[in-house]
Scaffold this motif. Sequence first.
Motif, PDB file in Angstrom:
ATOM      1  N   ALA A   1       0.831  -1.199   0.000  1.00 30.36           N
ATOM      2  CA  ALA A   1       0.000   0.000   0.000  1.00 30.36           C
ATOM      3  C   ALA A   1       0.868   1.252   0.000  1.00 30.36           C
ATOM      4  CB  ALA A   1      -0.929  -0.019   1.211  1.00 30.36           C
ATOM      5  N   ASP A   2       1.945   1.252   0.768  1.00 30.99           N
ATOM      6  CA  ASP A   2       2.853   2.404   0.777  1.00 30.99           C
ATOM      7  C   ASP A   2       3.447   2.639  -0.605  1.00 30.99           C
ATOM      8  OD1 ASP A   2       2.412   2.868   3.447  1.00 30.99           O
ATOM      9  OD2 ASP A   2       4.196   1.805   4.134  1.00 30.99           O
ATOM     10  N   TRP A   3       3.821   1.554  -1.281  1.00 31.53           N
ATOM     11  CA  TRP A   3       4.359   1.679  -2.644  1.00 31.53           C
ATOM     12  C   TRP A   3       3.311   2.266  -3.579  1.00 31.53           C
ATOM     13  CZ3 TRP A   3       2.621  -0.935  -7.074  1.00 31.53           C
ATOM     14  CH2 TRP A   3       3.391  -0.713  -8.223  1.00 31.53           C
ATOM     15  N   ALA A   4       2.067   1.805  -3.448  1.00 34.97           N
ATOM     16  CA  ALA A   4       0.999   2.314  -4.306  1.00 34.97           C
ATOM     17  C   ALA A   4       0.787   3.810  -4.082  1.00 34.97           C
ATOM     18  CB  ALA A   4      -0.297   1.544  -4.040  1.00 34.97           C
ATOM     19  N   LEU A   5       0.864   4.260  -2.831  1.00 36.19           N
ATOM     20  CA  LEU A   5       0.666   5.682  -2.540  1.00 36.19           C
ATOM     21  C   LEU A   5       1.719   6.554  -3.215  1.00 36.19           C
ATOM     22  CD1 LEU A   5      -0.290   5.585   1.248  1.00 36.19           C
ATOM     23  CD2 LEU A   5      -1.775   6.221  -0.659  1.00 36.19           C
TER      24      LEU A   5
ATOM     25  N   VAL B   1      -4.206  -4.894  -9.390  1.00 36.99           N
ATOM     26  CA  VAL B   1      -4.120  -5.678  -8.163  1.00 36.99           C
ATOM     27  C   VAL B   1      -2.936  -6.624  -8.237  1.00 36.99           C
ATOM     28  CG1 VAL B   1      -5.314  -7.333  -6.683  1.00 36.99           C
ATOM     29  CG2 VAL B   1      -6.597  -5.483  -7.761  1.00 36.99           C
ATOM     30  N   ALA B   2      -2.679  -7.155  -9.436  1.00 41.24           N
ATOM     31  CA  ALA B   2      -1.544  -8.064  -9.597  1.00 41.24           C
ATOM     32  C   ALA B   2      -0.224  -7.364  -9.292  1.00 41.24           C
ATOM     33  CB  ALA B   2      -1.528  -8.636 -11.015  1.00 41.24           C
ATOM     34  N   ASP B   3      -0.118  -6.053  -9.618  1.00 34.94           N
ATOM     35  CA  ASP B   3       1.110  -5.317  -9.319  1.00 34.94           C
ATOM     36  C   ASP B   3       1.322  -5.197  -7.809  1.00 34.94           C
ATOM     37  OD1 ASP B   3       1.468  -4.914 -12.058  1.00 34.94           O
ATOM     38  OD2 ASP B   3       0.286  -3.061 -12.030  1.00 34.94           O
ATOM     39  N   LEU B   4       0.238  -4.883  -7.080  1.00 41.04           N
ATOM     40  CA  LEU B   4       0.345  -4.779  -5.632  1.00 41.04           C
ATOM     41  C   LEU B   4       0.654  -6.136  -5.014  1.00 41.04           C
ATOM     42  CD1 LEU B   4      -1.204  -2.111  -6.419  1.00 41.04           C
ATOM     43  CD2 LEU B   4      -2.254  -2.245  -4.158  1.00 41.04           C
ATOM     44  N   ALA B   5       0.031  -7.185  -5.534  1.00 44.32           N
ATOM     45  CA  ALA B   5       0.274  -8.530  -5.003  1.00 44.32           C
ATOM     46  C   ALA B   5       1.731  -8.922  -5.175  1.00 44.32           C
ATOM     47  CB  ALA B   5      -0.633  -9.542  -5.702  1.00 44.32           C
ATOM     48  N   ALA B   6       2.311  -8.570  -6.318  1.00 41.54           N
ATOM     49  CA  ALA B   6       3.718  -8.898  -6.560  1.00 41.54           C
ATOM     50  C   ALA B   6       4.621  -8.168  -5.560  1.00 41.54           C
ATOM     51  CB  ALA B   6       4.098  -8.527  -7.992  1.00 41.54           C
TER      52      ALA B   6
ATOM     53  N   ARG C   1     -10.838  -0.741  -4.723  1.00 45.82           N
ATOM     54  CA  ARG C   1     -11.588   0.366  -4.120  1.00 45.82           C
ATOM     55  C   ARG C   1     -10.662   1.274  -3.325  1.00 45.82           C
ATOM     56  NH1 ARG C   1     -17.134   0.915  -3.007  1.00 45.82           N
ATOM     57  NH2 ARG C   1     -17.616   2.367  -1.296  1.00 45.82           N
ATOM     58  N   TRP C   2      -9.696   0.678  -2.609  1.00 48.68           N
ATOM     59  CA  TRP C   2      -8.756   1.473  -1.821  1.00 48.68           C
ATOM     60  C   TRP C   2      -7.929   2.388  -2.710  1.00 48.68           C
ATOM     61  CZ3 TRP C   2      -3.402   1.771  -1.724  1.00 48.68           C
ATOM     62  CH2 TRP C   2      -2.840   2.444  -0.621  1.00 48.68           C
ATOM     63  N   VAL C   3      -7.447   1.879  -3.835  1.00 51.05           N
ATOM     64  CA  VAL C   3      -6.650   2.710  -4.753  1.00 51.05           C
ATOM     65  C   VAL C   3      -7.483   3.885  -5.257  1.00 51.05           C
ATOM     66  CG1 VAL C   3      -5.557   2.759  -7.030  1.00 51.05           C
ATOM     67  CG2 VAL C   3      -5.033   0.893  -5.454  1.00 51.05           C
ATOM     68  N   ILE C   4      -8.731   3.627  -5.602  1.00 49.63           N
ATOM     69  CA  ILE C   4      -9.602   4.713  -6.071  1.00 49.63           C
ATOM     70  C   ILE C   4      -9.763   5.778  -4.992  1.00 49.63           C
ATOM     71  CG2 ILE C   4     -11.993   5.266  -6.683  1.00 49.63           C
ATOM     72  CD1 ILE C   4     -12.063   2.535  -8.156  1.00 49.63           C
ATOM     73  N   GLU C   5      -9.980   5.335  -3.741  1.00 54.61           N
ATOM     74  CA  GLU C   5     -10.144   6.282  -2.636  1.00 54.61           C
ATOM     75  C   GLU C   5      -8.884   7.131  -2.451  1.00 54.61           C
ATOM     76  OE1 GLU C   5     -11.003   3.704   0.583  1.00 54.61           O
ATOM     77  OE2 GLU C   5     -12.979   3.127  -0.188  1.00 54.61           O
ATOM     78  N   GLN C   6      -7.717   6.507  -2.548  1.00 50.69           N
ATOM     79  CA  GLN C   6      -6.473   7.262  -2.367  1.00 50.69           C
ATOM     80  C   GLN C   6      -6.255   8.243  -3.505  1.00 50.69           C
ATOM     81  OE1 GLN C   6      -5.263   6.828   0.656  1.00 50.69           O
ATOM     82  NE2 GLN C   6      -6.899   5.293   0.730  1.00 50.69           N
ATOM     83  N   ARG C   7      -6.668   7.887  -4.699  1.00 53.33           N
ATOM     84  CA  ARG C   7      -6.531   8.801  -5.829  1.00 53.33           C
ATOM     85  C   ARG C   7      -7.438  10.017  -5.654  1.00 53.33           C
ATOM     86  NH1 ARG C   7      -5.865   4.082 -10.469  1.00 53.33           N
ATOM     87  NH2 ARG C   7      -3.584   4.310 -10.631  1.00 53.33           N
ATOM     88  N   VAL C   8      -8.652   9.781  -5.208  1.00 52.23           N
ATOM     89  CA  VAL C   8      -9.556  10.910  -4.953  1.00 52.23           C
ATOM     90  C   VAL C   8      -8.985  11.799  -3.848  1.00 52.23           C
ATOM     91  CG1 VAL C   8     -11.825  11.544  -4.057  1.00 52.23           C
ATOM     92  CG2 VAL C   8     -11.626   9.771  -5.809  1.00 52.23           C
ATOM     93  N   ALA C   9      -8.486  11.183  -2.776  1.00 44.48           N
ATOM     94  CA  ALA C   9      -7.894  11.973  -1.679  1.00 44.48           C
ATOM     95  C   ALA C   9      -6.711  12.795  -2.175  1.00 44.48           C
ATOM     96  CB  ALA C   9      -7.465  11.048  -0.543  1.00 44.48           C
ATOM     97  N   ALA C  10      -5.886  12.219  -3.049  1.00 42.10           N
ATOM     98  CA  ALA C  10      -4.724  12.942  -3.581  1.00 42.10           C
ATOM     99  C   ALA C  10      -5.128  14.081  -4.499  1.00 42.10           C
ATOM    100  CB  ALA C  10      -3.811  11.967  -4.327  1.00 42.10           C
ATOM    101  N   SER C  11      -6.342  13.999  -5.055  1.00 44.90           N
ATOM    102  CA  SER C  11      -6.781  15.067  -5.962  1.00 44.90           C
ATOM    103  C   SER C  11      -7.214  16.327  -5.214  1.00 44.90           C
ATOM    104  CB  SER C  11      -7.943  14.569  -6.826  1.00 44.90           C
ATOM    105  OG  SER C  11      -9.156  14.484  -6.081  1.00 44.90           O
ATOM    106  N   LEU C  12      -7.551  16.215  -3.931  1.00 47.05           N
ATOM    107  CA  LEU C  12      -8.103  17.357  -3.207  1.00 47.05           C
ATOM    108  C   LEU C  12      -7.127  18.530  -3.128  1.00 47.05           C
ATOM    109  CD1 LEU C  12     -10.033  15.553  -0.310  1.00 47.05           C
ATOM    110  CD2 LEU C  12     -10.853  16.229  -2.576  1.00 47.05           C
ATOM    111  N   PRO C  13      -5.863  18.313  -2.708  1.00 43.25           N
ATOM    112  CA  PRO C  13      -4.946  19.466  -2.686  1.00 43.25           C
ATOM    113  C   PRO C  13      -4.733  20.078  -4.064  1.00 43.25           C
ATOM    114  CG  PRO C  13      -4.042  17.634  -1.411  1.00 43.25           C
ATOM    115  CD  PRO C  13      -5.224  17.093  -2.175  1.00 43.25           C
ATOM    116  N   LEU C  14      -4.763  19.266  -5.116  1.00 38.10           N
ATOM    117  CA  LEU C  14      -4.573  19.785  -6.469  1.00 38.10           C
ATOM    118  C   LEU C  14      -5.752  20.665  -6.883  1.00 38.10           C
ATOM    119  CD1 LEU C  14      -3.167  16.581  -8.208  1.00 38.10           C
ATOM    120  CD2 LEU C  14      -1.887  18.609  -7.493  1.00 38.10           C
TER     121      LEU C  14
END
Length: 341
Positions: free
Chosen positions: A234-238, A247-252, A275-288
């Motif tokens: 998850a840290d890598w994805a962020l 999902v396969a990339d995160l699993a690897a 769903r988690w990745v989508i939520e983090q992307r939306v959260a990252a869009s707020l400051p922008l």
Amino acid sequence: MANAPLRLTVAHDAAPVTHRVVALAHDGMALFELGIVAEVFGLARPELDVPWWYGLTIAGETGAPMRMLGGLTVYADADLGALAGADTIVIPAWPTARRPSPRLLDTLLDAHARGARILTICSGAFLLAGTGLLDGLSATTHWRYAELLQRRHPSVSVDPDVLYVDHGRLLTSAGSAAGIDACLHLVRRDHGAAVANVVARRMVMPAHRDGGQAQFIERPVAGADGDDLVRQAADWALSNLDEPLRVADLAARAFMSTRTFTRRFNQAMGTSPRRWVIEQRVAASLPLLEETTHPVEHVGALVGFSQPGTFRQHFLRIMRTSPSAYRRAFRAREAERRIAS
């Protein structure tokens, strides 16, 4: 020393305090919910570059000592009179079987009529509903109490599947920890996503959690090793939200099969990897959206949404507004603050 009284006093340094938060304490309450309010609104946080911050007062209905769960006795430094000067009132919880006094209900009604906003945590929604202010509105509370709240207040539309409900000056939140989400939401409303992110990081909390209370009901806990590997992925994805993230990339990254990773991710994070990745992307869009003039389409692309329509769809589902409306509302609040200062 057993049963020593604890005086609830909040200290502030010289940081500008122009928004008064009053939290209501009472006999029989748990300190966790009150601690949430103190953690978010009771610290001066001089490291933040903001024009104003919160000042917190703890108020009891009377000047009498209050017995907390766990054997503590507390004294608040203020009574209900403090609510008359509050900008925000927080009701951390309320015993579902206790009938509020007419004086308390009238004080809340007067404060709301004067312009104060009111936030409840967990069963605090019962007290707010008792004022009639929630009639005709949606609200939430701890999932265990949702049916009871609905029976007792049929004019309120109780939603047991969300973490908090925001009606502007009336907000309700779900079980205890959802109070953190709601308090951070207020910081985000008042100061923007970047400031809310800093406060959340200090608390070791996500700045925004999507999803409902169902994710917290009777869910098994992942094993420690799997948990660590999931969080590493998850840290890598962020750090790579702008890249395609399968999902396969995160699993690897977690050295697991996709099936095993998905199961462990659900256990550890309470939601699916996608769903988690989508939520983090939306959260990252707020400051922008708040701090740049990039077109909405470009903001979506910067946080990993390949299609503008997909960004708008997910933003609307999570934030209950469109990216453009969010940006306009934030800028309008900033303009009002500049005029006020």
